[in-house]
Motif scaffolding. Structure first.
Motif, PDB file in Angstrom:
ATOM      1  N   LEU A 130       2.147   2.903   0.382  1.00  0.00           N
ATOM      2  CA  LEU A 130       1.654   2.053   1.265  1.00  0.00           C
ATOM      3  C   LEU A 130       2.526   0.546   1.084  1.00  0.00           C
ATOM      4  O   LEU A 130       1.680  -0.459   1.466  1.00  0.00           O
ATOM      5  N   SER A 131       3.513   0.299   0.527  1.00  0.00           N
ATOM      6  CA  SER A 131       4.107  -0.784   0.327  1.00  0.00           C
ATOM      7  C   SER A 131       4.204  -1.625   1.692  1.00  0.00           C
ATOM      8  O   SER A 131       4.712  -0.980   2.620  1.00  0.00           O
ATOM      9  N   GLY A 132       3.882  -2.935   1.698  1.00  0.00           N
ATOM     10  CA  GLY A 132       4.122  -3.653   2.825  1.00  0.00           C
ATOM     11  C   GLY A 132       3.366  -3.165   4.061  1.00  0.00           C
ATOM     12  O   GLY A 132       3.342  -3.693   5.146  1.00  0.00           O
ATOM     13  N   ALA A 133       2.298  -2.334   3.766  1.00  0.00           N
ATOM     14  CA  ALA A 133       1.352  -2.074   4.896  1.00  0.00           C
ATOM     15  C   ALA A 133       0.404  -2.985   5.185  1.00  0.00           C
ATOM     16  O   ALA A 133       0.165  -3.894   4.415  1.00  0.00           O
ATOM     17  N   ARG A 134       0.241  -2.889   6.667  1.00  0.00           N
ATOM     18  CA  ARG A 134      -0.655  -4.113   6.997  1.00  0.00           C
ATOM     19  C   ARG A 134      -2.036  -3.361   7.255  1.00  0.00           C
ATOM     20  O   ARG A 134      -2.335  -2.636   8.189  1.00  0.00           O
ATOM     21  N   LEU A 135      -2.952  -3.816   6.421  1.00  0.00           N
ATOM     22  CA  LEU A 135      -4.524  -3.206   6.660  1.00  0.00           C
ATOM     23  C   LEU A 135      -5.509  -4.454   6.783  1.00  0.00           C
ATOM     24  O   LEU A 135      -6.666  -4.292   6.565  1.00  0.00           O
ATOM     25  N   GLU A 136      -5.112  -5.377   7.327  1.00  0.00           N
ATOM     26  CA  GLU A 136      -5.980  -6.431   7.685  1.00  0.00           C
ATOM     27  C   GLU A 136      -7.136  -5.847   8.448  1.00  0.00           C
ATOM     28  O   GLU A 136      -6.944  -5.318   9.656  1.00  0.00           O
ATOM     29  N   GLY A 137      -8.415  -6.250   7.936  1.00  0.00           N
ATOM     30  CA  GLY A 137      -9.554  -5.782   8.898  1.00  0.00           C
ATOM     31  C   GLY A 137      -9.748  -4.179   8.769  1.00  0.00           C
ATOM     32  O   GLY A 137     -10.617  -3.607   9.613  1.00  0.00           O
ATOM     33  N   ALA A 138      -8.981  -3.645   8.087  1.00  0.00           N
ATOM     34  CA  ALA A 138      -9.077  -2.034   8.202  1.00  0.00           C
ATOM     35  C   ALA A 138     -10.198  -1.498   7.160  1.00  0.00           C
ATOM     36  O   ALA A 138     -10.877  -2.490   6.408  1.00  0.00           O
ATOM     37  N   GLU A 139     -10.643  -0.348   7.204  1.00  0.00           N
ATOM     38  CA  GLU A 139     -11.517   0.357   6.160  1.00  0.00           C
ATOM     39  C   GLU A 139     -10.489   1.479   5.397  1.00  0.00           C
ATOM     40  O   GLU A 139      -9.987   2.094   5.981  1.00  0.00           O
ATOM     41  N   LEU A 140     -10.747   1.038   3.945  1.00  0.00           N
ATOM     42  CA  LEU A 140      -9.982   2.120   3.116  1.00  0.00           C
ATOM     43  C   LEU A 140     -11.052   2.245   2.036  1.00  0.00           C
ATOM     44  O   LEU A 140     -10.928   1.991   0.849  1.00  0.00           O
ATOM     45  N   ARG A 141     -12.156   2.920   2.399  1.00  0.00           N
ATOM     46  CA  ARG A 141     -12.928   3.171   1.601  1.00  0.00           C
ATOM     47  C   ARG A 141     -13.202   4.621   0.779  1.00  0.00           C
ATOM     48  O   ARG A 141     -12.632   5.635   1.320  1.00  0.00           O
ATOM     49  N   ARG A 142     -13.559   4.658  -0.554  1.00  0.00           N
ATOM     50  CA  ARG A 142     -13.499   5.807  -1.225  1.00  0.00           C
ATOM     51  C   ARG A 142     -12.379   6.654  -1.374  1.00  0.00           C
ATOM     52  O   ARG A 142     -12.268   7.710  -1.444  1.00  0.00           O
ATOM     53  N   ALA A 143     -11.517   5.952  -1.316  1.00  0.00           N
ATOM     54  CA  ALA A 143      -9.985   6.601  -1.399  1.00  0.00           C
ATOM     55  C   ALA A 143      -9.532   6.454  -2.502  1.00  0.00           C
ATOM     56  O   ALA A 143      -9.737   5.367  -3.714  1.00  0.00           O
ATOM     57  N   ASP A 144      -8.922   7.670  -3.029  1.00  0.00           N
ATOM     58  CA  ASP A 144      -8.305   7.844  -4.529  1.00  0.00           C
ATOM     59  C   ASP A 144      -6.762   7.152  -4.403  1.00  0.00           C
ATOM     60  O   ASP A 144      -5.866   7.873  -3.624  1.00  0.00           O
TER      61      ASP A 144
END
Length: 202
Positions: free
Chosen positions: A134-148
């Motif tokens: 996920l290098s350089g990924a844009r996750l602004e305002g995203a949900e990345l919950r309970r992820a391993d």
């Protein structure tokens, strides 16, 4: 994860003229090139795609449940409002794709390559992303919950206002990502503090 694996050999090509399917159930494809195919609103239950290549395929508003995309390549595909529930995408590579409002619920996305992906507004909940790129990924305002996220590559990722609660941040280097206004839980706060060299005491 920085090195791209070569594309798999192709045994069959399916183009736009050969595809008019709106529902799949338990179908199986191996080393197939899907080129310019419209899978918009496709409902997919338990199908398997192994070492397939998807070129300029539209997955918009499609729903995939317990499907498998193993070691596949997605090139210039669109995933607007697509949903993946309990799916397995291990080892798949995404290149120059768009993802607006992508929804991922559970499943195994380990070793997936999503470098530089614009995942703003996407929702990923309960998925395994071990050693994902996920290098350089844009996750602004995203949900990345309970992820391993153990072993995941996050260098240069923008996690501004991203909801990270419940995710494994044990290998996150806060010096290499943007965390402004990211949402984390108390346990994660101690993990991040330790990574910054701080001592947490009660």
């Amino acid at each position: 994860m920085a090195n791209r694996r070569p594309a798999h050999p192709i045994d069959k090509t399916i183009g736009a003229a050969e595809w008019d399917t709106l529902e799949l159930s338990g179908a199986s494809y191996r080393r197939v090139l899907f080129q310019d195919v419209d899978m918009t609103e496709l409902v997919d239950h338990g199908s398997t795609f192994e070492e397939c290549t998807f070129g300029n395929v539209r997955f918009n508003v499609s729903e995939h449940t317990d499907a498998q995309f193993l070691n596949c390549s997605f090139i210039r595909c669109s995933f607007f409002d697509a949903t993946f529930k309990g799916c397995k995408l291990t080892g798949s590579v995404f290149d120059s794709c768009t993802y607006g409002l992508l929804k991922v619920e559970g499943g195994d996305w380990s070793y997936v390559a999503l470098p530089g992906a614009d995942l703003r507004g996407s929702s990923i909940d309960g998925a395994r992303l071990r050693e994902a790129d996920l290098s350089g990924a844009r996750l602004e305002g995203a949900e990345l919950r309970r992820a391993d996220l153990s072993g995941a590559w996050l260098r240069g990722a923008d996690l501004t206002k991203c909801d990270l609660r419940g995710s494994d941040l044990s290998t996150l280097d806060p010096h290499e990502v943007t965390l402004k206004n990211a949402i984390i839980d108390p346990f994660q706060a101690t993990v991040v503090a330790a990574a910054l060299g701080l001592v947490v005491r009660e």
